[in-house]
Design a protein around this motif. Structure first.
Motif, PDB file in Angstrom:
ATOM      1  N   THR A 196       0.841  -1.159  -0.092  1.00  7.78           N
ATOM      2  CA  THR A 196       0.030   0.084  -0.020  1.00  7.78           C
ATOM      3  C   THR A 196       0.966   1.250   0.015  1.00  7.78           C
ATOM      4  OG1 THR A 196      -1.710  -1.405   1.033  1.00  7.78           O
ATOM      5  CG2 THR A 196      -1.769   1.324   1.141  1.00  7.78           C
ATOM      6  N   ALA A 300      -4.286   0.469  10.190  1.00  8.48           N
ATOM      7  CA  ALA A 300      -5.288   0.060   9.561  1.00  8.48           C
ATOM      8  C   ALA A 300      -5.127  -1.569   9.531  1.00  8.48           C
ATOM      9  CB  ALA A 300      -5.416   0.615   8.239  1.00  8.48           C
ATOM     10  N   SER A 301      -3.755  -1.903   9.253  1.00  4.30           N
ATOM     11  CA  SER A 301      -3.780  -3.345   9.293  1.00  4.30           C
ATOM     12  C   SER A 301      -3.606  -3.998  10.516  1.00  4.30           C
ATOM     13  CB  SER A 301      -2.123  -3.554   8.407  1.00  4.30           C
ATOM     14  OG  SER A 301      -2.018  -4.855   8.307  1.00  4.30           O
ATOM     15  N   ASN A 304      -7.098  -4.490  11.405  1.00  7.45           N
ATOM     16  CA  ASN A 304      -7.820  -5.202  10.371  1.00  7.45           C
ATOM     17  C   ASN A 304      -9.195  -4.515   9.939  1.00  7.45           C
ATOM     18  OD1 ASN A 304      -8.122  -7.537   8.945  1.00  7.45           O
ATOM     19  ND2 ASN A 304      -9.449  -8.549  10.186  1.00  7.45           N
ATOM     20  N   PRO A 306     -10.461  -1.333   6.981  1.00  9.08           N
ATOM     21  CA  PRO A 306      -9.936  -0.343   5.731  1.00  9.08           C
ATOM     22  C   PRO A 306      -9.374   0.621   6.229  1.00  9.08           C
ATOM     23  CG  PRO A 306     -12.440  -1.143   5.444  1.00  9.08           C
ATOM     24  CD  PRO A 306     -11.808  -1.636   6.804  1.00  9.08           C
ATOM     25  N   TYR A 307      -8.331   1.218   5.266  1.00 13.23           N
ATOM     26  CA  TYR A 307      -7.806   2.620   5.840  1.00 13.23           C
ATOM     27  C   TYR A 307      -8.723   3.613   5.732  1.00 13.23           C
ATOM     28  CZ  TYR A 307      -4.689   6.652   5.222  1.00 13.23           C
ATOM     29  OH  TYR A 307      -4.134   7.719   5.622  1.00 13.23           O
ATOM     30  N   SER A 308      -9.773   3.637   5.047  1.00 10.70           N
ATOM     31  CA  SER A 308     -10.685   4.729   5.142  1.00 10.70           C
ATOM     32  C   SER A 308     -11.396   4.910   6.467  1.00 10.70           C
ATOM     33  CB  SER A 308     -11.689   4.504   4.056  1.00 10.70           C
ATOM     34  OG  SER A 308     -12.498   3.254   4.319  1.00 10.70           O
ATOM     35  N   HIS A 309     -11.370   3.827   7.216  1.00  9.70           N
ATOM     36  CA  HIS A 309     -11.972   3.969   8.659  1.00  9.70           C
ATOM     37  C   HIS A 309     -11.005   4.771   9.589  1.00  9.70           C
ATOM     38  CE1 HIS A 309     -14.971   0.032   8.458  1.00  9.70           C
ATOM     39  NE2 HIS A 309     -15.110   0.989   7.375  1.00  9.70           N
ATOM     40  N   PRO A 374     -12.878  -0.351  -3.094  1.00  8.88           N
ATOM     41  CA  PRO A 374     -12.531  -1.396  -2.285  1.00  8.88           C
ATOM     42  C   PRO A 374     -10.981  -1.643  -2.356  1.00  8.88           C
ATOM     43  CG  PRO A 374     -13.768  -2.116  -4.301  1.00  8.88           C
ATOM     44  CD  PRO A 374     -13.929  -0.668  -4.176  1.00  8.88           C
ATOM     45  N   GLN A 376      -8.075   0.107  -2.170  1.00  8.78           N
ATOM     46  CA  GLN A 376      -7.453   1.221  -1.804  1.00  8.78           C
ATOM     47  C   GLN A 376      -5.889   1.442  -2.256  1.00  8.78           C
ATOM     48  OE1 GLN A 376      -8.452   1.253   2.218  1.00  8.78           O
ATOM     49  NE2 GLN A 376     -10.406   2.327   1.960  1.00  8.78           N
ATOM     50  N   ASN A 377      -5.427   0.312  -2.346  1.00 12.02           N
ATOM     51  CA  ASN A 377      -3.921   0.297  -2.913  1.00 12.02           C
ATOM     52  C   ASN A 377      -3.588   0.814  -4.071  1.00 12.02           C
ATOM     53  OD1 ASN A 377      -4.930  -1.924  -3.460  1.00 12.02           O
ATOM     54  ND2 ASN A 377      -2.993  -3.392  -3.135  1.00 12.02           N
TER      55      ASN A 377
END
Length: 645
Positions: A196, A300-301, A304, A306-309, A374, A376-377
């Motif tokens: 990412t 985010a990882s 667990n 999504p980065y958007s959260h 979906p 995002q990367n």
């Protein structure tokens, strides 16, 4: 042909830092190869039927970009050109990575992390040594010593006391776990970087390299440059925008501060205050979406999600921090009677937008796609392509020719090399904590010591984060504490997102807190101000940064966790708190004017009460605020009690 080769290698126009000639072109072509490999992997193109398994891809990325660390970053400060041993380490790390990558599936099938043949152990030992050296060059001696202690921790874990006791391993088992295991060098942080973060690093360099930094500066100047204390507000907005993309407070200071600090001084701000404002604005860029630097992707990882959260959750606190900075500088300017810059010296908003509208479009596209797509990367590559296409169409006005493109690629290589070098070394910490089992025992012990006392655990977390943040990058500090401290905070009932953002915030405050205060010191060199005094001014200007993590722990609604009614109430009370605290800190209130110490104290307590969740503290805050307003217009002995002495 020979003349052409000599001209290319020796051309002075192709230089970047300590690279020139052969080293410059080597980095250029290696970076191109690495980016093509990344794009093939991220987009799953299977170009010519070629597709690596994930672990093989991670090892190759480390070999390609990690090896460049030794060319970009010198072993000693006085070396202005790569040495023979730099080239040697570059090639050794690359070929070791290729060897491991070829055997990646075999390594998994045979479980080399628990028992590898002798030649693999030798390769792993070299790999660990090079990872530590790359970390030393990119992260400094403190982080190197810290990682070295943890990298060797499995060798003596069985002899440690209490909760530091862990499973003890032999030397061959330790290096094998570090290199061939999935929780060491190629653990979660490195996976996030390769899958990412590389794309976002490319986007950040492309945005800056095509003139984005200059546009944001002009944009902020055209909006606020002529306002009361305008240059300070310009510094806050431009540094916030640029810092959210670069993720490095110190480099942000050196990039934008060279323009904003002289402008603030010229407007009438003292050199110390101007440097403090720039340091705080640049430090806040790391918490400002949409990019937020390295740690947010790793967060985010770990969570667990999504980065958007992470972006959505972090948005409101970051906005409050920058509103606080702007209000403070406005109150300071009002108190000192400072004006903005002359209108004729500022760029026109219309001209600025016509000349750089596509930068705003790029940020809007980036944010929209991060929230909606979906995959995002893939997003940063599309936005980077958009900017490069625009730059090609406007190549004459932007001076974006082949020379600039080549330099841009090398800058991308340096940016990726730096983060790969850091994360490879930090992976040794994660590997040691995981394979010895100390990470879990450390969290359990913290909870037992705190005795389910939230305030005690928060205090321990803040102190630990701050101390580690003194000698580490924000990303390194966050990764370590996400392993050992965040689980303890979650275990006593704190929202996971709030727990991770809490340690992330506290890991950053050392950038503006004496005695280290790296961002403040960097700003003081530009302003020619006293570094220590600048650090204490930055401590005052950025004081909300210390309060926000505690507030969203107590009120997760600020992170968009909970009902709409709770969110509206939290935003309303926090807005009032920010408004009152900024006035209390600077000693000026709208319509009331200059404030004395008593009024500032009342206003400050009222603001703090608004920050604490609960209707009781809100009532106290309202009472104190009304008392302040009444007192502001009453006169005792012909003089307002709120006039400064």
């Amino acid at each position: 042909m020979e003349r052409f080769r000599e001209r290319i290698i020796n051309a002075e126009i192709y230089k970047s830092g300590r690279l020139s000639g052969l080293s410059f072109w080597w980095v250029f072509f290696v970076t191109i190869f690495g980016l093509l490999l990344t794009i093939n992997q991220v987009f799953n193109l299977r170009f010519a039927g070629f597709q690596l398994i994930s672990t093989a891809y991670y090892y190759l990325m480390i070999g390609i970009f990690g090896g460049l660390v030794f060319l970009f970053f010198p072993a000693r400060k006085n070396q202005d050109r790569p040495q023979i041993y730099d080239w040697l380490m570059t090639f050794v790390w690359f070929f070791c990575s290729v060897w491991i990558s070829i055997k990646a599936q075999y390594i998994i099938d045979r479980g080399w992390n628990q028992g590898a043949p002798i030649e693999a152990v030798v390769i792993a030992t070299i790999y660990v040594a090079l990872s530590l050296e790359a970390l030393r060059r990119t992260g400094g001696k403190f982080l190197f010593i810290f990682c070295l202690l943890f990298a060797t921790f499995p060798l003596y874990a069985g002899k440690m006391p209490g909760f530091l006791w862990g499973v003890e391993l032999t030397f061959s088992q330790t290096v094998s776990e570090h290199v061939f295991g999935m929780e060491g060098i190629i653990g979660v942080p490195m996976q996030v970087v390769c899958d990412t973060l590389i794309g976002f690093l490319v986007f950040g360099v492309v945005l800056a390299g095509t003139g984005g930094g200059a546009f944001f500066m002009d944009f902020a100047n055209s909006l606020m440059g002529s306002r009361r204390g305008g240059p300070a507000k310009v510094a806050i907005v431009s540094s916030g925008l640029f810092g959210s993309l670069s993720g490095s407070p110190t480099s942000n200071v050196m990039t934008t501060g060279s323009l904003t600090i002289p402008a603030m001084i010229r407007c009438g701000y003292s050199p110390t205050y101007a440097a403090a404002v720039e340091a705080c604005a640049s430090t806040g860029g790391t918490i400002m979406p949409p990019v937020m630097g390295t740690a947010a992707f790793i967060m985010a990882s770990f969570l667990n999600v999504p980065y958007s959260h992470v972006v959505v959750s972090a948005f409101i606190p970051a906005v409050f921090y920058y509103v606080f900075l702007i209000l403070q500088t406005d109150c300071y300017a009002a108190r000192k009677g400072l004006r903005g810059l002359p209108t004729e010296e500022l760029p026109s908003l219309r001209t600025t937008l016509l000349g750089g509208w596509y930068y705003l479009v790029a940020l809007i596209i980036l944010t929209f796609m991060l929230l909606m797509m979906p995959a995002q990367n893939e997003v940063p590559y599309w936005v980077s392509l958009f900017l490069i296409v625009i730059a090609l169409f406007r190549r004459h006005s932007l001076r974006f020719d082949m020379r600039r493109f080549v330099t841009l690629v090398v800058e991308i290589g340096q940016s990726i090399a730096q983060i790969v070098g850091l994360i490879a070394g930090i992976g040794l910490i994660i590997g040691s904590m995981s394979i010895t089992g100390v990470a879990n025992s450390f969290s359990r012990e913290l909870v037992q010591i705190a005795g389910d006392n939230l305030w005690l655990l928060l205090l321990v977390g803040a102190f630990t984060s701050f101390v580690l943040g003194i000698g580490m990058t924000a990303s390194a500090c966050y990764i370590f504490l996400a392993i050992v401290l965040a689980p303890a905070l979650v275990q006593i009932g704190i929202d996971p997102m709030a727990a991770h953002l809490y340690i992330f915030y506290w890991g950053m405050v050392s950038f503006i807190t004496p005695p280290v205060a790296l961002a403040a010191i960097a700003a003081s060199t530009i302003a020619k101000a006293n570094p220590i005094v600048t650090g204490f001014y930055a401590l005052r200007v950025g004081s909300l940064l210390f309060l926000l993590p505690v507030i969203f722990i107590l009120e997760p609604a600020l992170l968009l966790r909970g009902s709409w009614s709770a969110l509206i109430q939290a935003v309303l009370t926090t807005t009032l708190a920010v408004f009152l605290l900024s006035a209390a800190v600077e000693g000026f209130f709208w319509r009331v004017g200059l404030l004395g110490y008593v009024s500032r104290l009342i206003l400050g307590i009222s603001g703090l009460c608004f920050l604490v969740p609960g209707w009781k503290t809100d009532i106290i805050a309202i009472f104190l605020f009304v008392l302040f307003l009444i007192g502001g217009f009453l006169r005792i002995n012909g003089k307002s009690i709120y006039k400064s002495g």
